[in-house]
Design an enzyme around this catalytic site. Structure first.
Site, mmCIF file in Angstrom:
data_model
loop_
_atom_site.group_PDB
_atom_site.id
_atom_site.type_symbol
_atom_site.label_atom_id
_atom_site.label_comp_id
_atom_site.label_asym_id
_atom_site.label_seq_id
_atom_site.Cartn_x
_atom_site.Cartn_y
_atom_site.Cartn_z
ATOM 1 N N LEU A 49 -34.334 7.738 34.516
ATOM 2 C CA LEU A 49 -33.019 7.055 34.401
ATOM 3 C C LEU A 49 -32.611 7.358 33.022
ATOM 4 C CD1 LEU A 49 -33.201 4.098 36.731
ATOM 5 C CD2 LEU A 49 -32.808 6.505 37.270
ATOM 6 N N GLY A 94 -37.855 7.844 36.805
ATOM 7 C CA GLY A 94 -37.066 8.412 37.802
ATOM 8 C C GLY A 94 -36.996 9.751 37.907
ATOM 9 N N ASN A 118 -43.887 5.178 35.228
ATOM 10 C CA ASN A 118 -44.426 4.497 34.103
ATOM 11 C C ASN A 118 -43.428 2.955 33.955
ATOM 12 O OD1 ASN A 118 -42.315 6.014 33.411
ATOM 13 N ND2 ASN A 118 -43.264 6.118 31.445
ATOM 14 N N GLU A 119 -42.799 2.625 34.842
ATOM 15 C CA GLU A 119 -42.122 1.474 34.481
ATOM 16 C C GLU A 119 -42.445 0.270 33.540
ATOM 17 O OE1 GLU A 119 -41.674 3.249 37.061
ATOM 18 O OE2 GLU A 119 -39.711 3.799 37.179
#
Ligand SMILES: CC/C=C\C/C=C\CCC/C=C/CC(=O)SCCNC(=O)CCNC(=O)[C@H](O)C(C)(C)COP(=O)(O)OP(=O)(O)OC[C@H]1O[C@@H](n2cnc3c(N)ncnc32)[C@H](O)[C@@H]1OP(=O)(O)O
Length: 243
Positions: A49, A94, A118-119
């Site tokens: 993202l 994303g 990996n957020e």
């Protein structure tokens, strides 16, 4: 289809909108049965993202952005085409999600080409439909570990955990994608498409039912001061990496 949004193929609002339009065009073209998704820039498949879409904007923008992301996910996850991801670079967050919603993933064998959701490393949480997509691919336990730790897997580990279906030398990526495509296209379209729909329907329904609530969640989460600070710090770290 080559992803082309310099410098890192981040999924900006414009990029997501174009991807949906192009997918629709291809699906409406009776001569097209399959699609290989890859990057114009070897080294980076997609940085995920676009952080600039999530920083310092207003709630209406966050809502528009999230709706576009949902639209893209719904379109690609339910595509009638055979979709093969030829992953020729790093694929965090994303970028990983985009690969996971294809039918088959081939990763070029380069230790720099890591892939994963990996957020948590950014201090943010992968939404439930990111999680669902990962669970459908690698199972519950492996997803729980990968998601909590924000793991980015190098090729051999990505293969071992099932995040990708094949790892091949970089110079064999495109030819492998084409032979995989030939194998998938040998199956009658209607039978393969109905099977795909059957397998993916519960996950699609889950998001469709919660779409508006999910947008509201995202808007209120990303608007928090603490989240804005985390994202700004992360962006700064990315920029400082160079100096
Ligand atoms: C309860 C919960 C409810 C709701 C949930 C709500 C919200 C949660 C939403 C969570 C979803 C998040 C999913 C995401 O995808 S977040 C994005 C995560 N992406 C990353 O962490 C990748 C970051 N980038 C990198 O690691 C590297 O850039 C990369 C390996 C891709 C490439 O490295 P390289 O060394 O080649 O390039 P860089 O010098 O790092 O970057 C070049 C310039 O590009 C900018 N950049 C990089 N990534 C992004 C990005 N994702 N978005 C925007 N811009 C990006 C980077 O800053 C450099 O810019 P300049 O310095 O040149 O200006």
């Amino acid at each position: 289809m080559k992803l082309k949004n310099p410098p890192v193929n981040s999924l900006s609002l414009e990029m997501l909108t174009e991807l949906v339009i192009n997918l629709e065009k291809l699906e409406n073209d009776k001569a097209v049965r399959g699609l290989v998704l890859t990057s114009e820039y070897p080294g980076i498949f997609s940085a995920g993202l676009d952080l600039m879409e999530m920083c310092g904007r207003n709630p209406a923008h966050y809502a528009e952005y999230w709706k576009a992301l949902q639209e893209f996910w719904l379109k690609l996850y339910q595509s009638s085409l055979v979709v093969v991801a030829a992953i020729n670079g790093a694929s965090p967050a994303g970028g990983c999600l985009m690969s996971l919603i294809c039918d088959y993933r081939i990763l070029a064998d380069n230790p720099k080409y890591t892939i994963g959701l990996n957020e948590t490393l950014l201090g943010i949480v992968a939404p439930f439909w990111f999680k669902d997509t990962m669970v459908n691919t690698i199972g519950h336990r492996a997803s729980e570990r990968a998601l909590q730790l924000g793991l980015l897997f190098p090729p051999a580990e990505a293969l071992q955990v099932g995040l990708v279906d094949q790892v091949v030398p970089e110079d064999k990526l495109q030819s492998t994608a084409l032979s995989v495509m030939a194998q998938w296209l040998a199956i009658p379209d209607h039978a393969r498409q109905l099977t795909k729909t059957m397998m993916r329907k519960p996950t699609v329904d889950h998001l469709v039912k919660q779409r508006d609530a999910d947008i509201q969640n995202f808007v209120s989460f990303v608007s928090r001061d603490s989240i804005q600070k985390s994202l700004q710090m992360y962006l700064q770290k990315l920029r400082q990496k160079k100096s």
